[in-house]
Scaffold this motif. Structure first.
Motif, PDB file in Angstrom:
ATOM      1  N   GLN A   1      25.475  54.922  71.375  1.00 25.13           N
ATOM      2  CA  GLN A   1      24.662  54.604  70.201  1.00 25.13           C
ATOM      3  C   GLN A   1      24.337  53.117  70.131  1.00 25.13           C
ATOM      4  O   GLN A   1      23.224  52.732  69.816  1.00 25.13           O
ATOM      5  CB  GLN A   1      25.379  55.030  68.915  1.00 25.13           C
ATOM      6  CG  GLN A   1      24.530  54.790  67.668  1.00 25.13           C
ATOM      7  CD  GLN A   1      25.199  55.334  66.424  1.00 25.13           C
ATOM      8  OE1 GLN A   1      26.234  55.973  66.506  1.00 25.13           O
ATOM      9  NE2 GLN A   1      24.612  55.063  65.276  1.00 25.13           N
TER      10      GLN A   1
ATOM     11  N   SER B   1      35.158  46.898  69.073  1.00 23.57           N
ATOM     12  CA  SER B   1      35.092  48.309  69.423  1.00 23.57           C
ATOM     13  C   SER B   1      33.923  49.009  68.725  1.00 23.57           C
ATOM     14  O   SER B   1      33.354  48.503  67.755  1.00 23.57           O
ATOM     15  CB  SER B   1      36.399  49.008  69.020  1.00 23.57           C
ATOM     16  OG  SER B   1      36.519  49.022  67.601  1.00 23.57           O
ATOM     17  N   TYR B   2      33.613  50.164  69.226  1.00 25.85           N
ATOM     18  CA  TYR B   2      32.561  50.985  68.642  1.00 25.85           C
ATOM     19  C   TYR B   2      32.886  51.338  67.198  1.00 25.85           C
ATOM     20  O   TYR B   2      32.017  51.328  66.319  1.00 25.85           O
ATOM     21  CB  TYR B   2      32.390  52.241  69.493  1.00 25.85           C
ATOM     22  CG  TYR B   2      31.434  53.257  68.936  1.00 25.85           C
ATOM     23  CD1 TYR B   2      30.071  52.990  68.860  1.00 25.85           C
ATOM     24  CD2 TYR B   2      31.885  54.506  68.500  1.00 25.85           C
ATOM     25  CE1 TYR B   2      29.188  53.927  68.368  1.00 25.85           C
ATOM     26  CE2 TYR B   2      31.008  55.443  67.999  1.00 25.85           C
ATOM     27  CZ  TYR B   2      29.664  55.150  67.934  1.00 25.85           C
ATOM     28  OH  TYR B   2      28.793  56.078  67.439  1.00 25.85           O
TER      29      TYR B   2
ATOM     30  N   ARG C   1      31.414  55.679  74.353  1.00 24.13           N
ATOM     31  CA  ARG C   1      31.414  54.966  73.072  1.00 24.13           C
ATOM     32  C   ARG C   1      30.231  54.020  72.926  1.00 24.13           C
ATOM     33  O   ARG C   1      29.947  53.542  71.830  1.00 24.13           O
ATOM     34  CB  ARG C   1      32.717  54.176  72.897  1.00 24.13           C
ATOM     35  CG  ARG C   1      32.827  52.970  73.822  1.00 24.13           C
ATOM     36  CD  ARG C   1      34.226  52.374  73.788  1.00 24.13           C
ATOM     37  NE  ARG C   1      34.305  51.185  74.615  1.00 24.13           N
ATOM     38  CZ  ARG C   1      34.335  49.961  74.138  1.00 24.13           C
ATOM     39  NH1 ARG C   1      34.262  49.755  72.850  1.00 24.13           N
ATOM     40  NH2 ARG C   1      34.430  48.937  74.949  1.00 24.13           N
ATOM     41  N   ASP C   2      29.543  53.735  74.016  1.00 30.50           N
ATOM     42  CA  ASP C   2      28.451  52.771  73.968  1.00 30.50           C
ATOM     43  C   ASP C   2      27.083  53.422  73.852  1.00 30.50           C
ATOM     44  O   ASP C   2      26.070  52.748  73.893  1.00 30.50           O
ATOM     45  CB  ASP C   2      28.464  51.887  75.215  1.00 30.50           C
ATOM     46  CG  ASP C   2      29.648  50.941  75.225  1.00 30.50           C
ATOM     47  OD1 ASP C   2      30.153  50.652  74.138  1.00 30.50           O
ATOM     48  OD2 ASP C   2      30.049  50.511  76.316  1.00 30.50           O
TER      49      ASP C   2
ATOM     50  N   ARG D   1      24.992  48.151  74.995  1.00 32.21           N
ATOM     51  CA  ARG D   1      25.158  46.717  75.119  1.00 32.21           C
ATOM     52  C   ARG D   1      24.400  46.124  76.309  1.00 32.21           C
ATOM     53  O   ARG D   1      24.604  44.984  76.665  1.00 32.21           O
ATOM     54  CB  ARG D   1      26.644  46.388  75.225  1.00 32.21           C
ATOM     55  CG  ARG D   1      27.403  46.634  73.921  1.00 32.21           C
ATOM     56  CD  ARG D   1      28.900  46.633  74.183  1.00 32.21           C
ATOM     57  NE  ARG D   1      29.679  46.667  72.978  1.00 32.21           N
ATOM     58  CZ  ARG D   1      29.913  47.748  72.251  1.00 32.21           C
ATOM     59  NH1 ARG D   1      29.378  48.903  72.615  1.00 32.21           N
ATOM     60  NH2 ARG D   1      30.650  47.709  71.165  1.00 32.21           N
TER      61      ARG D   1
ATOM     62  N   TYR E   1      29.026  42.423  68.371  1.00 34.47           N
ATOM     63  CA  TYR E   1      28.352  43.467  69.126  1.00 34.47           C
ATOM     64  C   TYR E   1      28.929  43.593  70.533  1.00 34.47           C
ATOM     65  O   TYR E   1      29.041  44.694  71.083  1.00 34.47           O
ATOM     66  CB  TYR E   1      26.860  43.133  69.188  1.00 34.47           C
ATOM     67  CG  TYR E   1      25.982  44.210  69.767  1.00 34.47           C
ATOM     68  CD1 TYR E   1      25.718  45.388  69.076  1.00 34.47           C
ATOM     69  CD2 TYR E   1      25.375  44.039  71.009  1.00 34.47           C
ATOM     70  CE1 TYR E   1      24.883  46.356  69.601  1.00 34.47           C
ATOM     71  CE2 TYR E   1      24.538  45.014  71.532  1.00 34.47           C
ATOM     72  CZ  TYR E   1      24.296  46.165  70.822  1.00 34.47           C
ATOM     73  OH  TYR E   1      23.463  47.131  71.343  1.00 34.47           O
TER      74      TYR E   1
END
Length: 580
Positions: free
Chosen positions: A134, A261-262, A131-132, A137, A257
């Protein structure tokens, strides 16, 4: 001939690892090169005689015979052919010889300490969840945050027409009477932060020779900066305080950010994109929508003890963790001024909580010692700030700030990519690689070269850590800081790299295309002729040469002054002949 070549090469390899001066080494290298090309030269002589026979008597003699006799023409042919066909190879051979010498020196330093690790780059990588992908972080990928959630170049009637604009949110329209006091206080701290531009690559400005303003006076000014002076560089001059201190606002985009959640980030981006693509839109309506969306997420977060703790950690980190940019210098006023005018807006576009500390060598007629200036800056900061893992148990100063990051910065390097993230990572985001030093200056173009040069030269060797390096204070203490023994230019950064390896400290690096810098114009620095001999003994003395023996040296803190653009301390670093 081959036996002689082998003996000469063997002799040079031995000289590389011993205390050999440059004259002896260069002489032997020249002998080896000449020996290598002697056979080729003799073959050429035979070919030249053939050319002489075919060309001179049959054609050229008739044309220029009156100018050159046959012997002069023969010598000319030999010289021209040899130069045109073999001087490039000669230069390559000299370059190869230098590389071999450097490699041998490095191997010798490692061999003396029986170090198995010969690379300084970290091999550890952080695996991201699906999920991260795109919205990565990682601290090193933080430019994605600004690209996706800060850029608004179509806002009309902005508050000050600068690149950075800060707006109050309208949470009061949505808060409930039963909301906790802590929730309301946190909401009131969050602002809507916008940027008009954030560039992968830009050209820094050189303003030292600009006659429109008296820029030189700003280096001496101790009052807050007037907006008109900085207007063309678009800084956030409202939050820039005396001493070069900048405390950014708490931006709601950054909180979300890292704390939602995404899927929620996709919704937030969709709201923003609707307004980015609208030619004439109401800023007031946008802020209302963003306030309602953010309020709902944060209110849910306050229902969780873990989330409340993460909010507290976020606020403490953003308000108290400080990055200090340390700039050592000697007789580089023009470089300093250009750096100040470019560095402040650059750091503010990253909303970094920072202070700029210029540490200048006061004994200006003596040899420059960058290592001692960095160590002097560390001791200055040690007395004025709390440093986790260093003095946090004994610190009794008045400042509430925590020194979170040191950014060691050459005065002649100006960043030219907003994607090159400064700092050491936010303490509320825990990743292993963020704890390690980060070498930021990989690709450099030089203003000393032809005007308009846009070609960046990449990092020349793997152990290079000089230029611009971010490092946590506890890591700086762990490696015992810089050596105090290097005078003038050369090898002090390589010594630092060896210290890191010996202390099990690796470095991370940004992408080449993001780590872009311009080296501003300056006169060549004086080289340290003993740098290689000192470097050979670096690991034998790294525990007793640095911070550990700094207070025994003949140093004196002369002055401290809080100027508009930076805090200025002047230090007498001693002389090369009277260290103790």
């Amino acid at each position: 001939m081959n036996a002689i070549d082998a003996k000469l090469e063997n002799l040079i390899s031995k000289l590389d690892s011993s205390a050999t001066n440059d004259i002896e080494h260069n002489t032997l290298t020249l002998v080896l090169v000449l020996r290598k090309y002697l056979n080729v030269f003799l073959d050429l002589v035979q070919k030249v005689f053939l050319i002489y026979d075919l060309i001179f008597y049959r054609y050229i003699h008739k044309k220029i015979g009156s100018l050159l006799n046959s012997n002069e023409f023969l010598i000319l042919i030999i010289y021209v052919i040899f130069v045109l066909t073999h001087i490039p190879d000669l230069e390559l051979t000299k370059s190869f010889t230098k590389q071999t010498k450097t490699k041998t020196l490095t191997d010798t330093v490692f061999g003396e300490q029986n170090l198995l690790r010969t690379r300084i780059s970290c091999s550890d990588t952080v695996t991201l969840d699906e999920r991260d992908k795109q919205f990565s972080r990682l601290k090193s990928e933080k430019y994605r945050l600004f690209d996706q959630f800060y850029i608004f170049n179509n806002i009309k009637n902005s508050t000050n027409n600068d690149n950075i604009n800060i707006y109050n949110m309208k949470y009061e329209l949505f808060t409930k009477s039963n909301d906790s006091k802590q929730l309301v206080e946190f909401l009131n701290k969050l602002k809507f932060c916008t940027l008009k531009s954030y560039s992968r690559n830009f050209d820094s400005k050189s303003i030292y020779s600009d006659r429109k303003f008296n820029f030189k006076s700003l280096l001496k000014n101790s009052k807050n900066i007037k907006k008109s002076k900085f207007k063309f560089l678009n800084p956030d001059s409202v939050n820039l305080k005396s001493g070069g201190y900048y405390k950014p606002p708490l931006c709601f985009q950054e909180y979300l950010y890292y704390h939602t959640s995404y899927d929620n980030l996709l919704v937030l981006k969709s709201i923003m994109d609707d307004y980015r693509t609208t030619k004439d839109f109401s800023l007031e309506n946008l802020i209302e929508k963003l306030s309602e969306f953010t309020y709902g997420i944060i209110r849910d977060n306050f229902n969780s003890i873990a989330q409340r703790n993460s909010i507290s950690k976020f606020v403490k980190s953003k308000e108290q963790d400080l990055s200090v940019i340390i700039i050592p210098m000697l007789n580089r006023e023009s470089n300093l001024l250009d750096l100040m005018f470019n560095l402040h807006p650059f750091l503010q576009r990253q909303f970094l909580h920072y202070k700029i500390l210029v540490v200048e060598q006061d004994n200006s007629r003596d040899a420059f010692n960058k290592g001692r200036l960095y160590n002097a800056a560390f001791f200055y900061l040690l007395k004025n700030y709390k440093i986790f893992g260093v003095n946090d148990q004994i610190y009794n100063g008045t400042k509430e700030l925590n020194l979170n990051c040191l950014i060691l910065h050459d005065v002649d390097l100006i960043p030219e990519s907003d994607y090159n993230i400064y700092g050491c990572g936010d303490s509320f985001v825990g990743y292993y690689n963020d704890e390690m030093p980060r070498h930021l200056s990989l690709s450099i173009r030089s203003e000393n070269e032809k005007k308009g040069n846009t070609n960046y030269s990449r990092n020349l060797y793997e152990l290079l850590v000089g230029g611009v390096l971010s490092i946590r204070p506890d890591k700086y203490e762990k490696i015992n800081g810089f050596s105090n023994e290097y005078w003038n230019w050369g090898a002090e950064d390589d010594d630092l790299a060896f210290r890191m390896i010996a202390c099990a400290t690796c470095i991370t690096r940004p992408r080449d295309e993001h780590a872009l810098f311009k080296m501003s114009k300056h006169r060549p620095s004086s080289q340290n002729i003993n740098r290689e001999n000192i470097l050979l003994g670096s690991l034998r003395r790294h525990k007793v040469d640095g911070i550990s023996n700094f207070e025994k040296l003949n140093l004196l803190f002369v002055d401290e002054e809080h100027k508009s653009l930076f805090t200025h301390i002047r230090v007498i670093v001693g002389r090369q002949s009277d260290d103790y």
